[in-house]
Enzyme design. Sequence first.
Site, PDB file in Angstrom:
ATOM      1  N   GLN A 119     -33.109 -58.224 -27.286  1.00  0.00           N
ATOM      2  CA  GLN A 119     -32.669 -56.994 -26.632  1.00  0.00           C
ATOM      3  C   GLN A 119     -32.735 -55.757 -27.526  1.00  0.00           C
ATOM      4  OE1 GLN A 119     -28.870 -55.599 -23.882  1.00  0.00           O
ATOM      5  NE2 GLN A 119     -28.895 -57.622 -24.744  1.00  0.00           N
ATOM      6  N   THR A 144     -19.335 -53.471 -27.569  1.00  0.00           N
ATOM      7  CA  THR A 144     -20.146 -54.238 -26.625  1.00  0.00           C
ATOM      8  C   THR A 144     -21.580 -53.728 -26.690  1.00  0.00           C
ATOM      9  OG1 THR A 144     -20.388 -55.032 -24.359  1.00  0.00           O
ATOM     10  CG2 THR A 144     -19.454 -52.822 -24.611  1.00  0.00           C
ATOM     11  N   GLU A 145     -22.525 -54.680 -26.714  1.00  0.00           N
ATOM     12  CA  GLU A 145     -23.931 -54.358 -26.986  1.00  0.00           C
ATOM     13  C   GLU A 145     -24.507 -53.354 -25.996  1.00  0.00           C
ATOM     14  OE1 GLU A 145     -25.457 -58.337 -26.641  1.00  0.00           O
ATOM     15  OE2 GLU A 145     -26.084 -58.072 -24.574  1.00  0.00           O
ATOM     16  N   ASN A 146     -23.943 -53.322 -24.789  1.00  0.00           N
ATOM     17  CA  ASN A 146     -24.464 -52.414 -23.771  1.00  0.00           C
ATOM     18  C   ASN A 146     -23.935 -50.995 -23.915  1.00  0.00           C
ATOM     19  OD1 ASN A 146     -22.151 -53.976 -22.971  1.00  0.00           O
ATOM     20  ND2 ASN A 146     -22.266 -53.065 -20.945  1.00  0.00           N
ATOM     21  N   SER A 150     -26.886 -48.472 -29.849  1.00  0.00           N
ATOM     22  CA  SER A 150     -25.974 -49.615 -29.882  1.00  0.00           C
ATOM     23  C   SER A 150     -26.526 -50.744 -30.755  1.00  0.00           C
ATOM     24  CB  SER A 150     -25.727 -50.137 -28.466  1.00  0.00           C
ATOM     25  OG  SER A 150     -24.776 -51.175 -28.489  1.00  0.00           O
TER      26      SER A 150
END
Lengths: 223, 223, 216, 216
Positions: B103, C52-54, C94
Amino acid sequence: MAPRIATSAADAVAQITDGSTVLIGGFGNAGQPMELIDALMQCGATDLTVVNNNAGQADAGLALLIKERRVKKIICSFPRQSDSWHFDEAYRAGEIELELVPQGNLAERIRAAGAGIGGFFTPTGYGTLLAEGKETRIIDGRGYVLESPIHADFALIKALRADTHGNLVYRKTARNFGPIMATAAAQAIVQVDEVVPVGGIDPENVITPGIYVDTVVALGGSN
Amino acid sequence: MAPRIATSAADAVAQITDGSTVLIGGFGNAGQPMELIDALMQCGATDLTVVNNNAGQADAGLALLIKERRVKKIICSFPRQSDSWHFDEAYRAGEIELELVPQGNLAERIRAAGAGIGGFFTPTGYGTLLAEGKETRIIDGRGYVLESPIHADFALIKALRADTHGNLVYRKTARNFGPIMATAAAQAIVQVDEVVPVGGIDPENVITPGIYVDTVVALGGSN
Amino acid sequence: MTTYTPEKLTRDEMAQQVAADIPAGAFVNLGIGQPTNVSNFLTADQGVTLHTENGMLGMGPVATGEDIDEDLINAGKIPVTELPGASFFHHADSFAMMRGGHLDVCVLGAFQISEAGDLANWHTGAEGAIPAVGGAMDLAIGAKQTWVMMSLFTKAGESKLVKELSYPVTGLGCVSRIYTESAVFELRDSTVFVRSTHGISFEDLASRIPVALERA
Amino acid sequence: MTTYTPEKLTRDEMAQQVAADIPAGAFVNLGIGQPTNVSNFLTADQGVTLHTENGMLGMGPVATGEDIDEDLINAGKIPVTELPGASFFHHADSFAMMRGGHLDVCVLGAFQISEAGDLANWHTGAEGAIPAVGGAMDLAIGAKQTWVMMSLFTKAGESKLVKELSYPVTGLGCVSRIYTESAVFELRDSTVFVRSTHGISFEDLASRIPVALERA
């Protein structure tokens, strides 16, 4: 960890030791952490490697650090200005090392350090003197130069406002190098006009998240 | 150039042609430009390469594009979910190509395209199946993989608000891929809740500058 | 010294131990699954900030009722809340935060861990399985410390702590601590130390684990 | 067709020509020196947005009096103003915008330009000169089109449009248009076209320029 709130600019930079690499924000006077640089001058640390867009102007700030031969090396994009006489003298005397970097590569190298990128291929500088000795590559018919990250021990940054978690907002074109320098240094030291309680900065508008900020000093401000 | 203000989602995506590479924002439902994806479904463009964090969920949006075999290739980080049955079926039938990307490398490759970077060395994925066939390098004792930019013809993005210059702000974690995808596509198509007059967004708080935005459609919104 | 308790740790006790070990003021990412439970045992005094990665720092507890907002979710796509001092940022920023080593601790689940700290948690490698990686590889190698929570043995009774991974690698040499129901391990100086055992003696543990163990 | 006017262009006329050639709605970076003057000839109708490398889109005219704000400056460190719809961003984002090819036009000064469009404008290469590059190399290669404004001849009467650069390179093959007091050139398809001459005939111009010229 919430940042340490230093009591003065001198307190904020007290941890900077001889031989450190120090990123210094600012483009012209906008975003220059003048009080932190003056405090660095007073604290006596020497043998510094400094990263800044310029190499000091007139008889203030970074120019004085160079005048006093406290900077052994400078990494910058534009050292030669009409009032860069202290750098000029040190350079001609062979008493300061200069690494000249195109401004966008300088910014990207600082960002890369903060982002854990080991190196990147940039088209800027390809085919020029500033690519000499560097790895180059043709990608999809275009020439690129491999550039490496610039990590630092400290960053000296000027922002407009911090909250007690170290979240920062800047002001107009004074933002410039601040956000990326904060990410690339082991310790980011920030001077602000004011420190507000947590919740005082809208989470949507935070420019530098507090995770990157280690020391904050509130100096008031003209704006 | 100020963005075109489209009259409907269908109008906004009408220019997307067969064989296009399309970046689609969103992480889960947050930031997914549902109406634009539905319009892409209706407009009939096929043979698409789609870049998204996932590979469609349940019976809506991207999942339907995949069900109808309009996507020849998907570049994503997390295709396998409990409700990704249309992708699963197409994949097992060998009717969709999958490029699986960690990601963070996906995000950085999209950013690199927008930033004119030809490639970068990332530690993520080093020593794994996903680095197979890729150039690797040890830098300062750590392993890195060379990753390349992901350029696209179009980006479909959901933001909260645009001004008439195309400046965008997002909302909470719906920001996710939007800002970087806008930079990496030749044409960025953005659905927003509302379009406000120029001056309606504070220049300090703009997340995507209007230079990256080509088409805006206001769809109202629940927030 | 390796401590001992007569009962295996419950999942909550594991989460409680992890929470207690997180340094005050740390910036932490908790992976999907068991690690998420750690947040229930962090105290306000600890001043831990969750990432949080998002795209968020300062994530609060899971949202319920009217607080549910589809634009405010965690990496598991569960609605969450934001705490005062939160910040939002895009995906490249992020993951730059993760990859750049700015998080103090990341807690993840695992299929297997090697004695060298190699982690496998993204893919079983099973024939016909559809691979999905998400942020696993970024999380594994990004934080200053990567801790794992897992059951120590497979259903067939095989150790998940192994000499060398048989599952596909997520990240090399990245794991420094492993929390299981039967023992807590610390990996440092190329050695696997046993900090505690639970419902099993050090000797019995050593006999069931195919790597050399040292008392802490 | 190559047009002709009997008088050389003044600096203002050059700036006026450049301004008139900038497409409506374009995003433009004007370099330090002569190019800055172009902004005085852009019309509101054109809807041109100015970028400054130090982190701003939507730059307005030079600030005077009470509008002077030391936090709001251009690349030449001159106080400027902001227009409605402006945005601020940090240096990495600003140069990503340039390097990523998002600006339509960049206008620069030059020491020399080769027939292949190579640009020299950052360093004379003189013995003992202290080099400084700033954003010159990023600007040269970043925009969709790079235009140059310069005097065509040195004080010694030598052409600055040359077969090959003798000054150090700023960027290779990047210049597509050159505005001078005596002529306007377009570089495309590996050919140097003369769009107009001013105070000099095409033939006389061709005799003084060491590269092959074509009529436009």
